[in-house]
Design an enzyme around this catalytic site. Sequence first.
Site, PDB file in Angstrom:
ATOM      1  N   ASP A 118       2.731  10.688 -32.182  1.00 24.63           N
ATOM      2  CA  ASP A 118       2.034  11.596 -31.362  1.00 24.63           C
ATOM      3  C   ASP A 118       0.752  11.292 -31.123  1.00 24.63           C
ATOM      4  OD1 ASP A 118       3.906  14.649 -32.569  1.00 24.63           O
ATOM      5  OD2 ASP A 118       4.443  12.921 -31.364  1.00 24.63           O
TER       6      ASP A 118
ATOM      7  N   ASP B 141       0.918   4.342 -22.186  1.00 22.41           N
ATOM      8  CA  ASP B 141       1.787   5.570 -22.339  1.00 22.41           C
ATOM      9  C   ASP B 141       3.133   5.122 -22.800  1.00 22.41           C
ATOM     10  OD1 ASP B 141       3.612   8.036 -20.372  1.00 22.41           O
ATOM     11  OD2 ASP B 141       2.161   8.297 -22.029  1.00 22.41           O
TER      12      ASP B 141
ATOM     13  N   ASP C  62       3.371   4.680 -27.409  1.00 18.34           N
ATOM     14  CA  ASP C  62       3.923   5.827 -28.385  1.00 18.34           C
ATOM     15  C   ASP C  62       5.696   5.782 -28.506  1.00 18.34           C
ATOM     16  OD1 ASP C  62       3.396   8.479 -25.730  1.00 18.34           O
ATOM     17  OD2 ASP C  62       4.506   6.612 -25.769  1.00 18.34           O
ATOM     18  N   GLY C  63       6.398   5.543 -27.505  1.00 22.99           N
ATOM     19  CA  GLY C  63       7.649   5.470 -27.633  1.00 22.99           C
ATOM     20  C   GLY C  63       8.019   4.262 -28.307  1.00 22.99           C
TER      21      GLY C  63
ATOM     22  N   ARG D  78      10.249   4.408 -31.521  1.00 20.28           N
ATOM     23  CA  ARG D  78      11.642   3.886 -31.578  1.00 20.28           C
ATOM     24  C   ARG D  78      11.875   2.831 -32.731  1.00 20.28           C
ATOM     25  NH1 ARG D  78      11.123   5.050 -26.162  1.00 20.28           N
ATOM     26  NH2 ARG D  78      10.172   2.848 -25.545  1.00 20.28           N
TER      27      ARG D  78
ATOM     28  N   SER E   2      11.251  12.130 -31.906  1.00 23.09           N
ATOM     29  CA  SER E   2      11.457  13.293 -32.103  1.00 23.09           C
ATOM     30  C   SER E   2      11.327  14.293 -30.793  1.00 23.09           C
ATOM     31  CB  SER E   2      10.019  13.994 -32.867  1.00 23.09           C
ATOM     32  OG  SER E   2       8.751  13.828 -32.203  1.00 23.09           O
TER      33      SER E   2
ATOM     34  N   ASP F 125       4.757  14.106 -25.093  1.00 24.01           N
ATOM     35  CA  ASP F 125       4.490  13.065 -23.977  1.00 24.01           C
ATOM     36  C   ASP F 125       4.507  13.408 -22.590  1.00 24.01           C
ATOM     37  OD1 ASP F 125       6.458  10.177 -22.959  1.00 24.01           O
ATOM     38  OD2 ASP F 125       4.360  10.189 -23.604  1.00 24.01           O
TER      39      ASP F 125
ATOM     40  N   ASP G   8       1.450  13.866 -19.825  1.00 23.41           N
ATOM     41  CA  ASP G   8       1.710  12.902 -18.602  1.00 23.41           C
ATOM     42  C   ASP G   8       1.415  13.901 -17.418  1.00 23.41           C
ATOM     43  OD1 ASP G   8       4.306  10.565 -19.504  1.00 23.41           O
ATOM     44  OD2 ASP G   8       2.203  10.719 -19.996  1.00 23.41           O
TER      45      ASP G   8
HETATM   46  N1  LIG Z   1       4.878  11.046 -29.790  1.00 22.99           N
HETATM   47  C1  LIG Z   1       6.152  10.676 -29.203  1.00 22.99           C
HETATM   48  C2  LIG Z   1       6.103  10.058 -27.934  1.00 22.99           C
HETATM   49  C3  LIG Z   1       7.098   9.501 -27.243  1.00 22.99           C
HETATM   50  N2  LIG Z   1       8.390   9.655 -28.085  1.00 22.99           N
HETATM   51  C4  LIG Z   1       9.572   9.222 -27.439  1.00 22.99           C
HETATM   52  O1  LIG Z   1       9.553   8.216 -26.717  1.00 22.99           O
HETATM   53  C5  LIG Z   1      10.114   8.630 -25.498  1.00 22.99           C
HETATM   54  C6  LIG Z   1       9.001   8.116 -24.409  1.00 22.99           C
HETATM   55  O2  LIG Z   1       9.222   6.837 -24.183  1.00 22.99           O
HETATM   56  P1  LIG Z   1       8.013   5.701 -23.663  1.00 22.99           P
HETATM   57  O3  LIG Z   1       6.970   6.291 -24.453  1.00 22.99           O
HETATM   58  O4  LIG Z   1       8.581   4.302 -23.862  1.00 22.99           O
HETATM   59  O5  LIG Z   1       7.909   5.904 -22.126  1.00 22.99           O
HETATM   60  P2  LIG Z   1       7.856   7.004 -21.226  1.00 22.99           P
HETATM   61  O6  LIG Z   1       8.843   7.819 -20.967  1.00 22.99           O
HETATM   62  O7  LIG Z   1       6.510   7.669 -21.962  1.00 22.99           O
HETATM   63  O8  LIG Z   1       7.405   6.462 -19.975  1.00 22.99           O
HETATM   64  C7  LIG Z   1       5.944   5.714 -19.910  1.00 22.99           C
HETATM   65  C8  LIG Z   1       5.589   5.898 -18.584  1.00 22.99           C
HETATM   66  O9  LIG Z   1       5.256   7.385 -18.509  1.00 22.99           O
HETATM   67  C9  LIG Z   1       4.488   5.272 -18.110  1.00 22.99           C
HETATM   68  O10 LIG Z   1       3.956   5.364 -16.721  1.00 22.99           O
HETATM   69  C10 LIG Z   1       4.917   3.772 -17.976  1.00 22.99           C
HETATM   70  O11 LIG Z   1       3.744   2.847 -17.703  1.00 22.99           O
HETATM   71  C11 LIG Z   1       5.047   3.536 -19.516  1.00 22.99           C
HETATM   72  O12 LIG Z   1       5.762   1.968 -19.604  1.00 22.99           O
HETATM   73  C12 LIG Z   1       6.248   4.117 -19.900  1.00 22.99           C
HETATM   74  O13 LIG Z   1       7.553   3.954 -18.985  1.00 22.99           O
HETATM   75  C13 LIG Z   1      10.227  10.173 -25.598  1.00 22.99           C
HETATM   76  O14 LIG Z   1      10.886  10.602 -24.597  1.00 22.99           O
HETATM   77  C14 LIG Z   1      10.622  10.099 -26.888  1.00 22.99           C
HETATM   78  O15 LIG Z   1      11.846  10.013 -27.227  1.00 22.99           O
HETATM   79  C15 LIG Z   1       8.406  10.195 -29.443  1.00 22.99           C
HETATM   80  O16 LIG Z   1       9.513  10.537 -30.058  1.00 22.99           O
HETATM   81  N3  LIG Z   1       7.324  10.897 -29.775  1.00 22.99           N
HETATM   82  O1  LIG Z   2       8.263   9.109 -13.741  1.00 24.12           O
HETATM   83  P1  LIG Z   2       8.477  10.493 -14.085  1.00 24.12           P
HETATM   84  O2  LIG Z   2       9.805  11.071 -14.231  1.00 24.12           O
HETATM   85  O3  LIG Z   2       7.519  10.916 -13.014  1.00 24.12           O
HETATM   86  O4  LIG Z   2       7.876  11.208 -15.423  1.00 24.12           O
HETATM   87  C1  LIG Z   2       8.262  10.720 -16.700  1.00 24.12           C
HETATM   88  C2  LIG Z   2       8.791  11.805 -17.460  1.00 24.12           C
HETATM   89  O5  LIG Z   2      10.106  12.071 -16.307  1.00 24.12           O
HETATM   90  C3  LIG Z   2       9.563  11.536 -18.664  1.00 24.12           C
HETATM   91  O6  LIG Z   2      10.257  12.661 -19.133  1.00 24.12           O
HETATM   92  C4  LIG Z   2       8.397  11.151 -19.538  1.00 24.12           C
HETATM   93  O7  LIG Z   2       8.965  10.443 -20.785  1.00 24.12           O
HETATM   94  C5  LIG Z   2       7.555   9.804 -18.927  1.00 24.12           C
HETATM   95  O8  LIG Z   2       6.459   9.536 -19.805  1.00 24.12           O
HETATM   96  C6  LIG Z   2       7.142  10.055 -17.355  1.00 24.12           C
HETATM   97  O9  LIG Z   2       6.243  11.432 -17.775  1.00 24.12           O
END
Ligand SMILES: Nc1ccn([C@@H]2O[C@H](COP(=O)(O)OP(=O)(O)O[C@@H]3[C@@H](O)[C@H](O)[C@@H](O)[C@H](O)[C@@H]3O)[C@@H](O)[C@H]2O)c(=O)n1
Ligand SMILES: O=P([O-])([O-])O[C@@H]1[C@@H](O)[C@H](O)[C@@H](O)[C@H](O)[C@@H]1O
Length: 384
Positions: A221, A261, A264-265, A269, A275, A282, A286
């Site tokens: 987070d 961005d 964090d994911g 993972r 969570s 997240d 965004d």
């Molecule tokens: N505090 C958190 C944050 C995230 N999660 C878990 O991770 C996913 C999000 O996955 P991720 O961070 O890998 O990708 P995201 O959906 O944020 O997509 C971004 C785009 O927004 C960005 O533009 C792009 O450049 C980047 O590469 C990613 O694709 C979340 O759903 C949670 O499952 C968590 O648990 N705790």
């Molecule tokens: O790409 P997009 O669908 O406009 O936006 C995405 C969300 O749909 C998704 O839930 C989030 O995890 C990504 O970080 C990004 O914000």
Amino acid sequence: MTRGNGEPAPDTTRWSDPTGPVVAVVVLTAEPPPAHRSVEATRIGGRPLLDRTVRVLHAAGVRRVLVAAGRRSPDLVAGLVARHAPPAEPCPPPAALPPGRYLLVGAGAIFDAETVRDLAERTGVRCTDTTLAVADAGTAREVLAADAPDAALDAVAGLALRPAAGFATTLAGDRDVRRVHRALWHRYGSKPSDGLVCRYLNRPLSRPVTLLLARTGVWPDLLSGLSFAVAVAGAAVIGFGGHWWTMLLGGVLVQAGNALDGVDGEVARIGLRTSRRGALLDTILDRYADLAIIAGLVLAAGGRPVDWAFGFAAAAGSLLVSYLNVLVPDAPRRLLRRDVRLLLCAVAAAVSAPLAGLAALAVLVNADAARVFGMVLRRAPGTR
Ligand SMILES: Nc1ccn([C@@H]2O[C@H](COP(=O)(O)OP(=O)(O)O[C@@H]3[C@@H](O)[C@H](O)[C@@H](O)[C@H](O)[C@@H]3O)[C@@H](O)[C@H]2O)c(=O)n1
Ligand SMILES: O=P([O-])([O-])O[C@@H]1[C@@H](O)[C@H](O)[C@@H](O)[C@H](O)[C@@H]1O
């Protein structure tokens, strides 16, 4: 055919063994060399490996997890089970193990729930990629009673199986963490929904940052907040900078926030720390970052009515695309994902063409939203 202890040898030809649920026994490995951390205490993704192992076993549906001391002291096990692992208990003496099926787990094994589920429906099999074996009680007792249980575990007779699904590797000591993190990133770093910019530009940029942070145990987070702050800083520099070089800097910051961005994911993972709260945080951050960046471009363009008009259209369309990506997740060719939109904004800023960027974004996102809407309209009534 029977084993030395009179128990029938496991029938490795039977793929489904109706002898009930499997009990997992995590076998601690030998004492680590001086100045080295033990395998079970080594942090993977910021979490002690024994803690990770027990969580994955429970996530795979294993109801009971025992921890066997091997050649280590039983007091160590009692402390580990109390201090580290979620529901687990010290393993009773081998002779006291009741009949049944046992999933024997080397303390250095790293795997996921799919791997366990893939093995646990059989008996007399072992995983080729790490020290995981499903055996009958006789084999379990033999392994645990051996002078070197972890060595005996590796030698468990049975059908060697490369699990059809899942991830499996073995931590070869506390100096092997970097390799394991790289393997976990390779398996869990990206998401199936990643767009082209994300896959070929942003993930390669976020990977080294993730591998640097993965073992620190940093809270995902916090990283969500960090990427949000970088993106909003870029928006502010674009909106209030007033020079070509501040526009360039702002564009770089926006793209950096775009790539960050994903950290964090990825960290979440790798460390089994995803969570629902984090997912919501997240996606909400965004949205605010997207709007801040568009507002920055409007101010950089001069803040005239035409700038605000295109800004509004771009903001509404961006929010609509994100909303439709959740409402209609199976829409084909989801082109205007956030990774693409933010790169477009970053380039527009970097080349000091904010209005052109806003106009292009406004047209593209609203056209994409209309495309998805049209696709849904053409579907049979009653389907989403
Ligand atoms: N505090 C958190 C944050 C995230 N999660 C878990 O991770 C996913 C999000 O996955 P991720 O961070 O890998 O990708 P995201 O959906 O944020 O997509 C971004 C785009 O927004 C960005 O533009 C792009 O450049 C980047 O590469 C990613 O694709 C979340 O759903 C949670 O499952 C968590 O648990 N705790
Ligand atoms: O790409 P997009 O669908 O406009 O936006 C995405 C969300 O749909 C998704 O839930 C989030 O995890 C990504 O970080 C990004 O914000």
